[in-house]
Design an enzyme around this catalytic site. Sequence first.
Site, PDB file in Angstrom:
ATOM      1  NE  ARG A 149      34.117  59.072  85.119  1.00  0.00           N
ATOM      2  CZ  ARG A 149      34.086  59.901  86.444  1.00  0.00           C
ATOM      3  NH1 ARG A 149      34.396  59.436  87.588  1.00  0.00           N
ATOM      4  NH2 ARG A 149      33.107  61.052  86.366  1.00  0.00           N
ATOM      5  CB  CYS A 150      39.949  54.794  88.325  1.00  0.00           C
ATOM      6  SG  CYS A 150      38.345  54.176  88.933  1.00  0.00           S
TER       7      CYS A 150
END
Length: 408
Positions: free
Chosen positions: A397-398
Amino acid sequence: MVNNPIHVMSEIGKLKKVMVHRPGKEMENLMPDYLDRLLFDDIPYLKGARAEHDNFVKELETEGVEVVYLEKLAAEAIDAGNVKEAFIDQWLSETEIVSENVKNIVKEQLVELDTFDMVLKTMEGFRKTELKTAHFDNSLADQLESDYPFLVDPMPNLYFTRDPFATMANGVTINKMFAETRNRETIYGDFIFNYHPEYKDNVDKFYSRDEEDRIEGGDELVLSKDILAIGISQRTDSRAIEKLAKRVFKAGAFKEILGFDIGEHRKFMHLDTVFTMVDYDKFTIHPEIEAGLRVISIKPGKDGEVVLEEKESKKLDEVLAEALGLEKVTLLRCGGGSLVDSAREQWNDGSNTLTIAPGVVVVYDRNTITNELLEQAGLRLIKIPGSELVRGRGGPRCMTMPFVREDI
């Protein structure tokens, strides 16, 4: 499908378009003595990190996701706006170069590069050895810092494209970052959303990089078309959340914001390192945040103000179920809830999953206990290697900023 260049109404709608940054030479400007300054705990091996990142992108494309690159979008925006010199001047003004003579020399070097290579060079940073030492004679400050090897710091955190700006509804927040070393990262997003032909129009701008209060994309989660979740964390200030709330409510983008107070801890850092949505009714969570977690509801009030209400008596799963209009939700605990396993796998981003469709998530393969729990819950996992990428303390996600998701 909608025609807006930015359309993100959930965390789990089928991902159609996403932005990433391929790790670059900025990684090779990390040094053990200055890791804290650059917010790193270790030094990734660039060749390995690139191979892992390329594999990650390939998996996304195999799933039908269009992948665009931050560095390419920035270069296209700069060329489209004919603002190369303005970009360089802005970038230089946010470096720590004191000598005007040195600034001019660096500017000349950047102007001579084609735009794409210039963008990469601004991300990479400048070592002092790239300029002759005589150029520093005009500045006492530059001489006093002569032991520091960099004229301009690198930006090694850029492959975590989730943080410098964040998309939500049909808009974007260009963020004010927690650490000075990351504030320059937001220049690229600022130019993209001001000059890129595809993104300069029809995109709501909810926050500016020039704001006083800090907020980062890892703390911004779109739970539904009505509910935005934001972490009150080491990186995101409560005042920024209240400011953002007034603006999104004015734009009619959301009906409620849930503020999750996760504390100011390096190990938690952002809300998405301890909490992500993986299906209509399922979430990954690091069990350590459940004890004493405060959740504050923010809703529109009169005359542009907001109404705050602390959800004191409800458990996290009850808060989420109510927000999503469900009877119940399932919390999948990182590491299975074991004190040792959950701490280890959360540190390696076991809770930082990227959902590319309801129940379909990208995870690091190394978090075996958490991954098995997700599979037992009926999720389809796309497991990617991340031994080098994880050294920057960030997961799938990052490393992604969704531009378009299908509605659910």
